[in-house]
Design a protein around this motif. Sequence first.
Motif, mmCIF file in Angstrom:
data_model
loop_
_atom_site.group_PDB
_atom_site.id
_atom_site.type_symbol
_atom_site.label_atom_id
_atom_site.label_comp_id
_atom_site.label_asym_id
_atom_site.label_seq_id
_atom_site.Cartn_x
_atom_site.Cartn_y
_atom_site.Cartn_z
ATOM 1 N N TYR A 1 0.033 -1.250 -8.246
ATOM 2 C CA TYR A 1 -0.728 -1.278 -6.998
ATOM 3 C C TYR A 1 -0.132 -2.284 -6.025
ATOM 4 O O TYR A 1 0.026 -1.999 -4.831
ATOM 5 C CB TYR A 1 -2.196 -1.622 -7.275
ATOM 6 N N VAL A 2 0.187 -3.476 -6.523
ATOM 7 C CA VAL A 2 0.775 -4.504 -5.664
ATOM 8 C C VAL A 2 2.065 -3.990 -5.032
ATOM 9 O O VAL A 2 2.347 -4.250 -3.851
ATOM 10 C CB VAL A 2 1.042 -5.791 -6.472
ATOM 11 N N GLN A 3 2.851 -3.233 -5.787
ATOM 12 C CA GLN A 3 4.122 -2.739 -5.283
ATOM 13 C C GLN A 3 3.935 -1.623 -4.259
ATOM 14 O O GLN A 3 4.649 -1.550 -3.262
ATOM 15 C CB GLN A 3 4.982 -2.243 -6.441
ATOM 16 N N LEU A 4 2.966 -0.730 -4.491
ATOM 17 C CA LEU A 4 2.819 0.452 -3.651
ATOM 18 C C LEU A 4 1.899 0.241 -2.450
ATOM 19 O O LEU A 4 1.990 0.967 -1.465
ATOM 20 C CB LEU A 4 2.290 1.623 -4.487
ATOM 21 N N ALA A 5 1.000 -0.721 -2.524
ATOM 22 C CA ALA A 5 0.009 -0.912 -1.456
ATOM 23 C C ALA A 5 0.672 -1.432 -0.180
ATOM 24 O O ALA A 5 1.674 -2.156 -0.219
ATOM 25 C CB ALA A 5 -1.081 -1.870 -1.912
ATOM 26 N N THR A 6 0.102 -1.071 0.942
ATOM 27 C CA THR A 6 0.561 -1.584 2.229
ATOM 28 C C THR A 6 0.059 -3.016 2.413
ATOM 29 O O THR A 6 -0.883 -3.445 1.724
ATOM 30 C CB THR A 6 0.030 -0.713 3.369
ATOM 31 N N PRO A 7 0.652 -3.782 3.340
ATOM 32 C CA PRO A 7 0.143 -5.140 3.598
ATOM 33 C C PRO A 7 -1.349 -5.149 3.936
ATOM 34 O O PRO A 7 -2.079 -6.052 3.514
ATOM 35 C CB PRO A 7 1.000 -5.616 4.768
ATOM 36 N N ALA A 8 -1.806 -4.134 4.686
ATOM 37 C CA ALA A 8 -3.235 -4.085 5.038
ATOM 38 C C ALA A 8 -4.088 -3.862 3.801
ATOM 39 O O ALA A 8 -5.162 -4.467 3.650
ATOM 40 C CB ALA A 8 -3.481 -2.973 6.053
ATOM 41 N N GLU A 9 -3.618 -2.998 2.894
ATOM 42 C CA GLU A 9 -4.361 -2.770 1.659
ATOM 43 C C GLU A 9 -4.388 -4.020 0.786
ATOM 44 O O GLU A 9 -5.406 -4.340 0.171
ATOM 45 C CB GLU A 9 -3.741 -1.608 0.882
ATOM 46 N N MET A 10 -3.266 -4.742 0.729
ATOM 47 C CA MET A 10 -3.224 -5.953 -0.090
ATOM 48 C C MET A 10 -4.133 -7.038 0.457
ATOM 49 O O MET A 10 -4.684 -7.839 -0.295
ATOM 50 C CB MET A 10 -1.800 -6.483 -0.196
ATOM 51 N N ALA A 11 -4.317 -7.080 1.768
ATOM 52 C CA ALA A 11 -5.197 -8.089 2.365
ATOM 53 C C ALA A 11 -6.659 -7.687 2.312
ATOM 54 O O ALA A 11 -7.534 -8.502 2.602
ATOM 55 C CB ALA A 11 -4.790 -8.348 3.815
ATOM 56 N N GLY A 12 -6.922 -6.424 1.925
ATOM 57 C CA GLY A 12 -8.284 -5.917 1.925
ATOM 58 C C GLY A 12 -8.920 -5.926 0.551
ATOM 59 O O GLY A 12 -8.427 -6.549 -0.398
ATOM 60 N N PRO A 13 -10.019 -5.191 0.398
ATOM 61 C CA PRO A 13 -10.743 -5.170 -0.874
ATOM 62 C C PRO A 13 -9.898 -4.669 -2.045
ATOM 63 O O PRO A 13 -10.046 -5.141 -3.172
ATOM 64 C CB PRO A 13 -11.918 -4.227 -0.586
#
Length: 499
Positions: free
Chosen positions: A132-144
């Motif tokens: 998840y950390v690798q595939l998520a966008t910066p916005a997703e990583m900063a979100g819930p």
Amino acid sequence: MRRIALIVVAAAAAAVVMTKAEAAPSAELPAFPRAGLVVQDSPLRGAPRDTASLQAQMGRGEALEIRAERGDHWQVWDYRRERGGWMRKGQVLVVPRADSNGGASAELLAQLRLSRQQWGTEGLGLGLAAAYVQLATPAEMAGPGGAEALEAMGMFAERIADRASLRDAKPTEGQLAAQMDVAARYGLKFESFDAEEGRVQVCYEGEAFRRMLVTAATPEQRVRAALALTRPDCLNPRATPREAEARDQWRQQVLAQVDAASLPAHWRNRLQMRRASVAASLAFAQARRGAGGEAVPALAEFASIAPTELTEDDQTAYADAAMRVNAARWLGTGVATRDFGSLQLALQPGADGERCVELKEGGKVVARRCSYGQIALASASLNREGRALALAAQPLDGWRELWVFLKEAGRNGGWRVEVMPPAPAQPGLGVAEFAGWVPGGAQMLLAREFRAEGKYRRSFEVVSLANLATERQSSEPALMGAFQRWSDPAWRGSSPIRR
């Protein structure tokens, strides 16, 4: 130095695999390579059959690159070992590719939530969180979603560390060794300390939790991260006093980031128990180096705990917080002298930084005792016969003794000093405190509570002043008539041991 890249939580080999999986998001691109995670401890074989030669033993959660398929087998490549082979499809979870609508991230989170509920799947869970950390966008990583993935990664690491800390654990053998190896591949680090009775305490160093605190985490996620980062059993026992004080200051700052008012009652209790414990430790460290140090913040945090909201699992932490706060409750009440008419107590500097208390009778020093700890003259109490005096002394963080001055005919000066520790054991957490005088000058009331060498006990005792032997005792003061009649009013109103 703190690591800067977000991928600190994933090992380089896993990052390569996940990146290649992301490189083919559309149907026009080849189906391979794909990223995969080993879902159970499985063999890597040299051909697509179960009787083929064994290339390596793969652990649950390891990342692989899927390059081809044949029948019921995937052809895979292990970047860490730089070795290829074949594995059954049922032994490998194909990691979804990133897409524009976030479907891959949602699928990984769903799989991650399922893994969190199953003990023994920590290695696979770490692989899912790293994916998840690798595939998520910066916005997703900063979100819930990012907060959930990072919290899960930290929780999996804690579970592995707790398992490795058990008395009969063998971190270099079996499934536990495989889990720790997988965790290391994803960049997770552990620390080890010698604990009681030869046991080794293994602790996760907390990077995922620290990063989670700067995401859009919920209040409960934030308090869980703060409690994980400030665990008392993961403090280095060999830290110097200066290091310990700096560590407690940092722990206090971490706990302050959580808004207690936004938490459910049981999580608010857990936060306040930890805040009280840290504040007591910090007060002792400051007092030891002569920089003030007051127990008021620790006492206030402890007083805000709602006992009716404590769960069964909270009882140990509650008792530990009570002992640590109680041990420090006389800090900040420093006075240099106490006058009891014909008797006077005074603090004097001793050799090499010691503090010494002198008892004078008629202007003559009749007893003297020194300590590197904190001696609280404000706690001194003289019995009405004038032949016994009790005084609190805290030599260590979380450990307070009772010094008893006794007048005895036939001695030089007539007085001796006896030390009553919380327990006849190596210091851990504990308090021995004066609880009152029994009229007649022959007995004293004593309260003790300790956790040391793997044992916990709380007792309320009637002690003979002739030899300081316990004559009667109970686990509750209400069950003893002497405590009902003669316990000291100040003790009844302020001691955390009466919680």
